[in-house]
Structure formats: structure tokens, C-alpha cells
Design a protein around this motif. Structure first.
Motif: not given
Length: 287
Positions: A77-94, A144-151
Motif C-alpha cells: 500500500n506504499m506505491k504512488e505516482n507523480i504527475w507534473l502538469l501544465h494544465n490547470k483544469t487537469a489539476f483542479d479535477e485530478c 498531483i498523485a492519481t494513485s491510491h497506494g496499490t501497484q
């Protein structure tokens, strides 16, 4: 979309010094990402950086314990991802699917919590190598992180810990890159510091019927008035407000001027008030 598979990302070595900020633990157990109302409220976290500065995002790992806990955390339960974005809409809506194909997007996976793995972000103004990313002063970028811990969740494009209301977790950061000169948003007190929205506060309750005294002091005391007539003593319990010698009392309805004890004006008022009482009305007629 560009996928970053290396756990250390950096440009070619530079001969000049740069600011290196305090590392950020990219972990949902990090208190800075908790929107539980204790230390932080809901909303994006914010970070201000200068051009050509550097910061490390540390992936979840077993040796790093950010807060005391009474149980172990499973590595599954310790797996995460990292997104580096330039788009505010994608950021606001995850939701990374909101990003246009032509827009730059960087993606990094944290999938080995038994090792110290980290992503190094170097905010270069000019590329030193072919694959170096560059940043523009005065612009905002998003993490942002769109993961919730699992692989299986590390490849998700939306949701996850970016805005996990069920666990009060918000792993999303607005990164503002300061202009080189004349930037009023950035100063020595806020650059390089990750901040979160303050927790919501509840205003104290104020009773709408509260009476305010603007002059003098109000003392509510039951006074027993003694009336002498025909050599017989009759006592009448008359509740009234006794005040200090001077001042104006605001009672909420009427404003009365407090007279000095023993004055003729005061005795007249007291006589009228006594005669208004049903118990002594007959006595007042005989007076």
C-alpha cells in the motif's frame, strides 16, 4: 507524454550554485497532505521556487516514518505516482485525461518502498541537455498523485490521493516559479516552503439578546420598600434596578437616568412606583 523511469532526474552539472529546498515526502501519510482540519484544510498545497533551484520529492519508503503510529504499513500500500502538469483544469479535477496531446506532461512511478527512491526537480531556465525540461518565470506548474497506494493504481489517470475525501488526503501542489526580478509574489519568507490552506475556524457564538452597558454598572437586586402609614408598617417586595450614583444605563428598551439617593426627584418616582402596586393602592388613596 513523457515517462520518467529514472529515480534521479537532473540536468548536466553546472558550475554555479543553486538553491536546494527542503525535500517533500510524497507520501499520503505526510501531515502536509492531510486535510483533516487539525493542521491543514482542504485545497491545493502551494510551493514557490526560483529559477534554477532544485527540490527532491521522496517516494514512500519503510525507513521514513513521518508521524508516530501504532501499526505497520504494508509495502503493498506504499506505491504512488507523480504527475507534473501544465494544465490547470487537469489539476483542479485530478484528471490527467484532460491534458491535450500537445501539452507537456511528466510521469514518475514510486513502486519500491524498500529503497530510498526520489525524483529530483531542477527548475532550469535554459536546457543543458537534450532531455532537460525547462520552466518559465511567472508561471504555475502542478504536481498531483492519481494513485491510491496499490501497484495497479500507479497507472491511473484520475482520482487517487489527489483528492481522496474519504481519507481527507489531498496530494496536489501548485508550484509557482518566480520571475528573476520584480516578482511581488515571492520573498525570502515564502520561497522554498511548502504550505497548506489553514484549517477552517468556527466563529464564537454571540447571544442576540446580550445587553451592553455603555455607561455605569448595572446591578440587579431585589429591594424591599418600607411604607409607613397610620403607624402601621407594610412591606412591599418591588424588584427594581439599583445603579451606582451616576451614569446612564442601557437596559435594551428604555434609558433612564440614575438619580442620587435621597433626592426629591428620586423619592417622587419611588412613590409613584409604589402606588402602582396593587397591594398598597388603598393605602396610597388615604395618603
Amino acid at each position: 507524454m513523457k515517462t520518467l523511469w529514472y529515480f534521479i532526474i537532473f540536468g548536466s552539472a553546472s558550475v554555479y550554485s543553486r538553491d536546494i529546498y527542503t525535500s517533500i515526502n510524497w507520501d499520503p501519510r505526510n501531515p502536509i497532505f492531510k486535510a483533516d482540519g487539525k493542521n491543514c484544510g482542504p485545497g491545493p498545497r502551494q510551493l514557490k521556487v526560483r529559477l534554477n533551484s532544485q527540490i527532491y520529492l521522496v517516494c514512500p519508503n519503510l525507513p521514513t516514518v513521518l508521524q508516530q503510529r501504532g501499526h505497520d504499513v504494508q509495502t503493498s500500500n506504499m506505491k504512488e505516482n507523480i504527475w507534473l502538469l501544465h494544465n490547470k483544469t487537469a489539476f483542479d479535477e485530478c484528471d490527467v485525461s484532460q491534458v491535450q496531446v500537445t501539452q507537456k506532461t511528466d510521469f514518475f512511478i514510486c513502486d519500491d518502498p524498500t529503497r530510498l527512491v526520489f525524483l529530483s526537480l531542477l527548475f532550469l531556465e535554459h536546457a543543458a541537455g537534450m532531455n532537460d525540461r525547462t520552466f518559465v518565470g511567472g508561471r504555475t506548474y502542478y504536481l498531483i498523485a492519481t494513485s491510491h497506494g496499490t501497484q495497479s493504481s500507479v497507472n491511473y489517470l484520475s482520482g487517487g490521493h489527489c483528492n481522496d475525501t474519504s481519507k481527507n488526503i489531498q496530494m496536489k501542489i501548485e508550484v509557482y516559479v518566480c520571475n528573476k526580478t520584480g516578482d511581488r509574489i515571492c520573498n525570502s519568507r515564502n520561497v522554498g516552503r511548502l504550505t497548506c490552506p489553514p484549517p477552517a475556524t468556527t466563529a464564537p457564538y454571540t447571544s442576540p439578546n446580550k445587553t451592553t452597558l455603555t455607561h455605569g454598572t448595572e446591578l440587579r437586586i431585589n429591594i424591599t420598600e418600607s411604607v409607613m402609614a397610620d403607624k402601621k408598617e407594610t412591606k412591599s417586595e418591588i424588584p427594581r434596578t439599583e445603579t451606582k450614583p451616576t451614569g446612564t444605563i442601557i437596559t435594551g428598551e428604555n434609558t433612564t437616568e440614575a438619580a442620587r439617593p435621597g433626592s426629591t426627584k428620586n423619592e417622587t418616582k419611588r412613590g409613584k412606583r409604589i402606588c402602582e402596586n396593587d397591594e398598597v393602592v388603598e393605602m396610597c388613596k388615604s395618603m
